[in-house]
Design a protein around this motif. Sequence first.
Motif, PDB file in Angstrom:
ATOM      1  N   ASN A  68       0.866  -1.176   0.140  1.00 58.91           N
ATOM      2  CA  ASN A  68      -0.076   0.003  -0.132  1.00 58.91           C
ATOM      3  C   ASN A  68       0.773   1.344  -0.045  1.00 58.91           C
ATOM      4  OD1 ASN A  68      -2.239   1.763   0.426  1.00 58.91           O
ATOM      5  ND2 ASN A  68      -1.765   1.911   2.626  1.00 58.91           N
ATOM      6  N   THR A  69       0.661   2.023  -0.950  1.00 61.39           N
ATOM      7  CA  THR A  69       1.739   3.372  -1.034  1.00 61.39           C
ATOM      8  C   THR A  69       0.866   4.719  -0.625  1.00 61.39           C
ATOM      9  OG1 THR A  69       1.157   3.636  -3.509  1.00 61.39           O
ATOM     10  CG2 THR A  69       3.052   2.096  -2.977  1.00 61.39           C
ATOM     11  N   ALA A  70      -0.330   4.464  -0.357  1.00 62.18           N
ATOM     12  CA  ALA A  70      -1.243   5.672   0.052  1.00 62.18           C
ATOM     13  C   ALA A  70      -1.158   5.809   1.589  1.00 62.18           C
ATOM     14  CB  ALA A  70      -2.510   5.536  -0.754  1.00 62.18           C
ATOM     15  N   SER A  71      -1.541   6.977   2.046  1.00 58.34           N
ATOM     16  CA  SER A  71      -1.695   7.025   3.650  1.00 58.34           C
ATOM     17  C   SER A  71      -2.742   6.411   4.095  1.00 58.34           C
ATOM     18  CB  SER A  71      -1.991   8.721   3.886  1.00 58.34           C
ATOM     19  OG  SER A  71      -0.651   9.283   3.620  1.00 58.34           O
ATOM     20  N   LEU A  72      -2.691   5.728   5.183  1.00 59.99           N
ATOM     21  CA  LEU A  72      -3.392   4.875   5.799  1.00 59.99           C
ATOM     22  C   LEU A  72      -4.236   5.632   6.922  1.00 59.99           C
ATOM     23  CD1 LEU A  72      -3.252   0.929   6.395  1.00 59.99           C
ATOM     24  CD2 LEU A  72      -4.406   2.421   8.071  1.00 59.99           C
ATOM     25  N   SER A  73      -5.536   5.620   6.812  1.00 58.76           N
ATOM     26  CA  SER A  73      -6.178   6.388   8.004  1.00 58.76           C
ATOM     27  C   SER A  73      -7.788   5.740   8.131  1.00 58.76           C
ATOM     28  CB  SER A  73      -6.539   8.061   7.713  1.00 58.76           C
ATOM     29  OG  SER A  73      -7.449   7.882   6.551  1.00 58.76           O
ATOM     30  N   GLU A 183       4.339  -0.052   9.732  1.00 59.40           N
ATOM     31  CA  GLU A 183       3.228  -0.118   8.881  1.00 59.40           C
ATOM     32  C   GLU A 183       2.085  -0.610  10.119  1.00 59.40           C
ATOM     33  OE1 GLU A 183       2.814  -2.244   5.393  1.00 59.40           O
ATOM     34  OE2 GLU A 183       4.802  -1.542   4.546  1.00 59.40           O
ATOM     35  N   SER A 186       1.259   2.653  11.946  1.00 58.18           N
ATOM     36  CA  SER A 186       0.348   3.380  11.194  1.00 58.18           C
ATOM     37  C   SER A 186      -1.271   2.783  11.288  1.00 58.18           C
ATOM     38  CB  SER A 186       0.762   3.439   9.670  1.00 58.18           C
ATOM     39  OG  SER A 186       0.402   2.166   9.091  1.00 58.18           O
TER      40      SER A 186
END
Length: 269
Positions: A68-73, A183, A186
């Motif tokens: 996963n290369t996008a920000s995780l929220s 990771e 996050s």
Amino acid sequence: MVNLEGVLRLDGCAMRYADSGGDGRPVVFLHGAGADHTMYAAQYETLVAAGFRAVLLDLRGHGSSRPNTASLSAEVLATDIEALVAHLGLRRPALVGHSLGGNLAQRLVRRAPDRYSAMAVLDSAWNTGPLSAMERLALKSAAPVLRLIPARALPRMMADASAVTDTARADLVRVFSAMPKAEFLSVWLATTRFVDPDPAYRTPVPLLLLRGAKDRTGNIATAMPQWAAAEGIEEVVIPDAGHVVTLDAPEAASKALLAFLTRIESEHE
């Protein structure tokens, strides 16, 4: 073992999923932080055999939904599931969420209750429940404490804290070891963002609260009974099971989940 043959292309990630298909009520399984879809193997088989349409997936950044290369929220995780539900054309699915997955299910139902028919929350914090000053402090300090734990020791520590049976612990070590520590942190931070106290809120869809009697994670053992009392329902507590009840007691967890969903079906006939 269920193969995740489906792929949904998302920003920065290809989400992998399995859809049993069929005309039964759809049920979407949402796993916990650091875990993957395999924690629901027994429950998936039980529901498919009973005629439900079951959907398994690996959340963004987990299992086969990596890299996963996008920000995780918290918001990104919720949007991902909404995209998958739309992609599969699921009409008012029931959500089954464990830990992080339970937090995620609560967020989805709270913001769009008409889109879902029921919710089963397994060993998860109560998003909208009241928090004491001590509980707020524990929530804020958890991530800093986790940062101090050596990466090589974290999978075993998390597995030992999450399960009570040797089989479940071994399986959790496997999945936790697949996620780099940075990771996982996050993901943990995203999980804490689901907590949004609102004492007046009540779940607008049929609700199952299920936990292992030996779950000592966070405030679940005390908050879930309070949540059940606030909703006017009885929680289901499975003896000799820890935080990951689906692995510690797969048959008992499957039986409780099937009974809940079958009751919902009968009430809507």
